[in-house]
Design an enzyme around this catalytic site. Sequence first.
Site, PDB file in Angstrom:
ATOM      1  N   ARG A 240       0.854  -1.184   0.000  1.00 33.86           N
ATOM      2  CA  ARG A 240       0.000   0.000   0.000  1.00 33.86           C
ATOM      3  C   ARG A 240       0.894   1.240   0.000  1.00 33.86           C
ATOM      4  NH1 ARG A 240      -3.483  -2.790  -1.534  1.00 33.86           N
ATOM      5  NH2 ARG A 240      -5.568  -3.115  -0.673  1.00 33.86           N
ATOM      6  N   GLU A 269      -4.279   7.214  -5.484  1.00 32.28           N
ATOM      7  CA  GLU A 269      -4.427   6.448  -6.730  1.00 32.28           C
ATOM      8  C   GLU A 269      -5.708   6.887  -7.423  1.00 32.28           C
ATOM      9  OE1 GLU A 269      -4.111   2.231  -5.980  1.00 32.28           O
ATOM     10  OE2 GLU A 269      -2.241   2.475  -4.877  1.00 32.28           O
ATOM     11  N   HIS A 288      -1.042  -0.332  -9.852  1.00 28.94           N
ATOM     12  CA  HIS A 288      -1.718  -1.230  -8.896  1.00 28.94           C
ATOM     13  C   HIS A 288      -2.234  -2.494  -9.608  1.00 28.94           C
ATOM     14  CE1 HIS A 288      -3.801  -1.230  -4.723  1.00 28.94           C
ATOM     15  NE2 HIS A 288      -3.535  -2.472  -5.118  1.00 28.94           N
TER      16      HIS A 288
HETATM   17  C1  DGY Z   1      -5.683  -6.144  -2.808  1.00 21.98           C
HETATM   18  O1  DGY Z   1      -6.473  -7.045  -3.150  1.00 21.98           O
HETATM   19  O2  DGY Z   1      -5.751  -5.600  -1.705  1.00 21.98           O
HETATM   20  C2  DGY Z   1      -4.627  -5.753  -3.774  1.00 21.98           C
HETATM   21  O3  DGY Z   1      -4.012  -4.578  -3.439  1.00 21.98           O
HETATM   22  C3  DGY Z   1      -5.166  -5.666  -5.187  1.00 21.98           C
HETATM   23  O4  DGY Z   1      -5.286  -6.902  -5.661  1.00 21.98           O
END
Ligand code: DGY
Length: 335
Positions: A240, A269, A288
């Site tokens: 993250r 984002e 992402h």
């Molecule tokens: C999630 O699922 O949390 C990822 O960041 C995206 O697949």
Amino acid sequence: MAADSGTRVFATRTLPGDALERAGREVELEVWPGPGAPSPEELRDRLASCEGLLCLLTDRIDAPLLAAAPRLRVVSSCSVGVDHVDLAAASARGIPVGHTPGVLTETTADLAFALLLAAARRIPEADRFVRSGAWTPARSWEPDLLLGRDLHGAVLGLIGLGAIGRAVAARAQGFGMRVLGWNRSPCEVAGVERVPLPELLARSAFVSLHVALCDDTRGLLGPAELASLPRGAVLVNTARGGLVDESALAAALRSGHLAAAALDVYEAEPLPPDSPLLGVPGLVLAPHIGSASVATRARMADLAVDNLLAGLRSEPMPHCANPEVRQDLARRTGP
Ligand code: DGY
């Protein structure tokens, strides 16, 4: 037992595969037609009459939204991370929140490793070099062209030894790397030397982040932590954006303290068009896509629908992110 077919569910996006079709056979499903995501206002309006929500990590599910959804009984997010959901507020309402761990582990580890190699061996820069016409006969093979860093024999520090961190460790061992690991809770991983975070940062030529974003981990790598990495280190973040101070990262790359970095996740984002990160040398950027393989996205959608339908039937979800609610459900449906 099927959920009541009059049960209203709102899905904030169409999903790959046939999982939504399956949900639509059991509940009254409305899918946001797009393009893009519903605005917070549109989401609030849709949820006012719904019992179930199928959402993505880009939908902010906060206390005011939950308060405006009096009939809501179940939230299911098509993501492993749940930092976009106010879990405490959901638990206070007895709303189980489903998420999708497990099914995206290997795919996300693949991307982390791809970014590690791309940053270390300057692959995107090499691609741009060829396409730009800079690869001329005069420069056909130069002893110092696009020199990168070797992964083999180097030390990789893994911040977080959950499923994805461990999957990255297995890949690193195959590449002949020495692996250090730090985890908030005790755990042993074969071939990984557990060390305190400051030691990991001081000893690692490569660092990859695999912890969830929460109050304890926000800003985990700030200016001091980045400065404590060895000169020429390479950082990868597929977890993250909020874990890393982006301004400090940009400064560390510009000063040459870090040789390279690769990011799949950001504080904001999508990355704003005027983000200073776009002009930083040695930085590989991805939008992402950690879990973005055809098979994995379909598995995530399936699991999200399994969680949703189980919650609506008042059965324990296969994967619930607020276990205290899960325990209540187990008690209610137990023998
Ligand atoms: C999630 O699922 O949390 C990822 O960041 C995206 O697949």
